[in-house]
Enzyme design. Sequence first.
Site, PDB file in Angstrom:
ATOM      1  N   HIS A 152       1.088  -0.749  -0.215  1.00 59.11           N
ATOM      2  CA  HIS A 152       0.149   0.019   0.430  1.00 59.11           C
ATOM      3  C   HIS A 152       0.925   0.871   0.170  1.00 59.11           C
ATOM      4  O   HIS A 152       1.572   1.233   0.174  1.00 59.11           O
ATOM      5  CB  HIS A 152      -0.589  -0.085   0.939  1.00 59.11           C
ATOM      6  N   CYS A 168       3.464  -5.161   6.579  1.00 55.53           N
ATOM      7  CA  CYS A 168       2.462  -4.530   5.651  1.00 55.53           C
ATOM      8  C   CYS A 168       4.237  -4.100   4.914  1.00 55.53           C
ATOM      9  O   CYS A 168       4.895  -3.699   5.494  1.00 55.53           O
ATOM     10  CB  CYS A 168       1.986  -3.438   4.585  1.00 55.53           C
TER      11      CYS A 168
END
Length: 192
Positions: A152, A168
């Site tokens: 992301h 992440c």
Amino acid sequence: MADIPRRLFLAASGATLFAPAILRAAETPPAEIRDRPEGARRNISSFQRQDWHDHFDSLGAAAIVADTTSRALHFWSGDGSDYRIYPTSVPMTDELTKRGYTQVVRKKVGPDWTPTPSMVERNPELKYMPPGPDNPLGTHAMYLSWPAYLIHGTHDTRKIGRRSSDGCIGLYNFAIEELFAITPVGAQVRII
């Protein structure tokens, strides 16, 4: 007159020594990086090209390798004609880092964010965040087949090049927007 060839030789030698630096300087970074405060630019780690053959049997629809050591994401298009490297943020600790093979299962522009139970356990102040400038997922998100693991964007550019995520892989918003546009659902991903 005999000194002219020697001077030319010395000048040419000096230019040759500085040629790599001159060529690197000519590779002007995008305005999003170039116009950042000096501290933000220092977060970008150095990284080397990867060969997709070292990670996958074939490229499939597309392939991504996220290297948590060099803090770089490598992308190859399905036909191998497009290879790109992006600086990333990576998980804060090895315990938060999941390594192995997965794939992109869905993509979302303007993602909302809900902290996982383990995140709330570490920081009880974390709450759901709708899309927007305070959202830790930035402007675009690509969800992996592993629950709660994503590639992301981030609005906090200080995180890029650092161990700063809860698991992440984060990219500058302009970089995730570019990667998002060229990565199909089903692209294979390897986190190393």
